[in-house]
Design an enzyme around this catalytic site. Structure first.
Site, PDB file in Angstrom:
ATOM      1  CG  ASN A   1       6.242  -8.795  12.843  1.00 15.29           C
ATOM      2  OD1 ASN A   1       6.367  -9.911  12.616  1.00 15.29           O
ATOM      3  ND2 ASN A   1       5.672  -7.926  12.098  1.00 15.29           N
TER       4      ASN A   1
ATOM      5  CD  GLU B   1       4.969  -5.773   6.683  1.00 15.05           C
ATOM      6  OE1 GLU B   1       5.268  -6.767   7.212  1.00 15.05           O
ATOM      7  OE2 GLU B   1       5.849  -4.926   6.745  1.00 15.05           O
TER       8      GLU B   1
ATOM      9  CD  GLU C   1       2.909  -2.439  13.929  1.00 12.95           C
ATOM     10  OE1 GLU C   1       4.184  -2.682  14.394  1.00 12.95           O
ATOM     11  OE2 GLU C   1       2.780  -3.260  12.930  1.00 12.95           O
TER      12      GLU C   1
ATOM     13  CB  SER D   1      10.945   3.300  12.528  1.00 13.59           C
ATOM     14  OG  SER D   1      10.644   3.153  11.134  1.00 13.59           O
TER      15      SER D   1
END
Ligand code: PEP
Length: 253
Positions: free
Chosen positions: A10, A100, A168, A214
Site C-alpha cells: 500500500n 486512515e 491492521e 509495521s
C-alpha cells in the site's frame, strides 16, 4: 487447505511519476527473478499512477490495485473514482476500509460494505481492512471490534475468491510496533471464525487474512508463518524494492 500467500504493498499518498514507475519496474524485475508461483504480489499506488504502474508491470505476474473507490458506477461525485473506472484501467484489486480512511474520512462499516459490493460487482477483488485502536486493545475489546467490523463491512456477496481481509491494528500502522505473534494468531483465528459465521465454513477456510502494521523484513517471516496469516499488507516497507522483496522472500514456507 492451501491459501496462496498474498503480499500487497500500500503505497498510500507517495510517489511521483518517475519514482512510482521505477519502484513498480524494480518489483517486476526482482519478482520475475524469483520464478515463484506460490505467492501473489500486488502493488497499490495512488490513483494518479495506476495506468503507468499497470504498464510498468506488464508481462509479469505483479498485480495492481487502488487504495479506495466510490460505491457508485458514475455520476456527480467530485473527486471520487468508481470501481468500473478502476477495472477499466486494469486494476485487479481495490483496498477498502483502511483505518486512515475510516478515521480521516469518517467512513462507516456500512459505507465500506457498499464500496466492497460495488467493486466486486465491477469484477475487482477487494481487500477489506479492519483493526482496533490502542484504546480498544487496552480495554480488551480487540475481538469485539474486529467482529463488528467484519459483520458490518464485509458484504453478503463476498466469497473467498473475491475478498481478502486485512487485520491492521491501528496502533501498529507506521509506528514500528506490532502485536506479539501469539496476539496476531489469536485475532486471525477469531476473524476466521467470524467469517465462517457470516459467509460459511468453506469461504472461511479459503479466505486469505493478511496482517498489516509495521511489517518489515525483520519480522515478516514469523508473522507470515502463523497458521491463520496468509500474507501481508505493507505500507512503509513497500516503498523500497529491497525491503518489499525481502518480505516476499520471507513468505516462503
Ligand atoms: C498500512 O497502512 O496498510 C500499513 C500496514 O502501514 P505500515 O506497514 O507502514 O505500518
Amino acid at each position: 487447505m492451501v491459501r496462496k500467500t498474498l503480499i500487497a504493498g500500500n503505497w498510500k499518498m507517495n510517489g511521483l511519476l518517475e519514482d512510482g514507475v521505477a519502484l513498480a519496474k524494480g518489483v517486476k524485475e526482482e519478482f520475475k527473478k524469483t520464478g515463484r508461483r506460490d505467492c501473489e504480489v500486488l502493488v497499490c499506488p495512488p490513483f494518479t499512477l495506476l495506468t503507468s504502474v499497470k504498464k510498468a508491470v506488464k508481462g509479469s505476474r505483479v498485480m495492481v490495485g487502488a487504495q479506495d473507490c466510490h460505491y457508485a458506477e458514475k455520476g456527480a461525485h467530485t473527486g471520487d473514482v468508481s470501481p468500473v473506472m478502476l477495472k477499466n484501467v486494469g486494476c485487479d484489486y481495490v483496498i477498502v476500509g483502511h483505518s486512515e480512511r475510516r478515521t480521516n474520512h469518517h467512513e462507516t462499516n456500512e459505507l465500506i460494505a457498499q464500496k466492497a459490493a460495488s467493486a466486486i460487482k465491477a469484477g475487482l477483488k477487494v481487500i477489506i481492512c479492519i483493526g482496533e485502536t490502542e484504546k480498544e486493545r487496552d480495554a480488551g475489546q480487540t475481538i469485539d471490534v474486529c467482529t463488528k467490523q467484519i459483520m458490518g463491512s464485509v458484504p453478503e456477496i463476498a466469497t473467498a475468491q473475491n475478498t481478502v481481509i486485512a487485520y491492521e491494528p491501528v496502533w501498529a500502522i507506521g509506528t514500528g510496533r506490532t502485536p506479539t505473534t501469539a496476539e496476531v494468531e489469536e485475532v486471525h483465528a477469531a476473524i476466521r471464525k467470524v467469517v465462517s459465521k457470516k459467509l460459511g465454513r468453506a469461504n472461511a477456510n479459503k479466505m486469505r487474512i493478511l496482517y498489516g502494521g509495521s511489517m518489515k523484513p525483520t519480522n515478516a517471516k514469523e508473522l507470515i508463518a502463523l497458521p491463520d496469516v496468509d500474507g501481508g499488507l505493507i505500507g512503509g516497507a513497500s516503498l523500497k524494492v529491497a525491503d518489499f522483496m525481502a518480505i516476499i522472500a520471507a513468505s516462503k514456507q
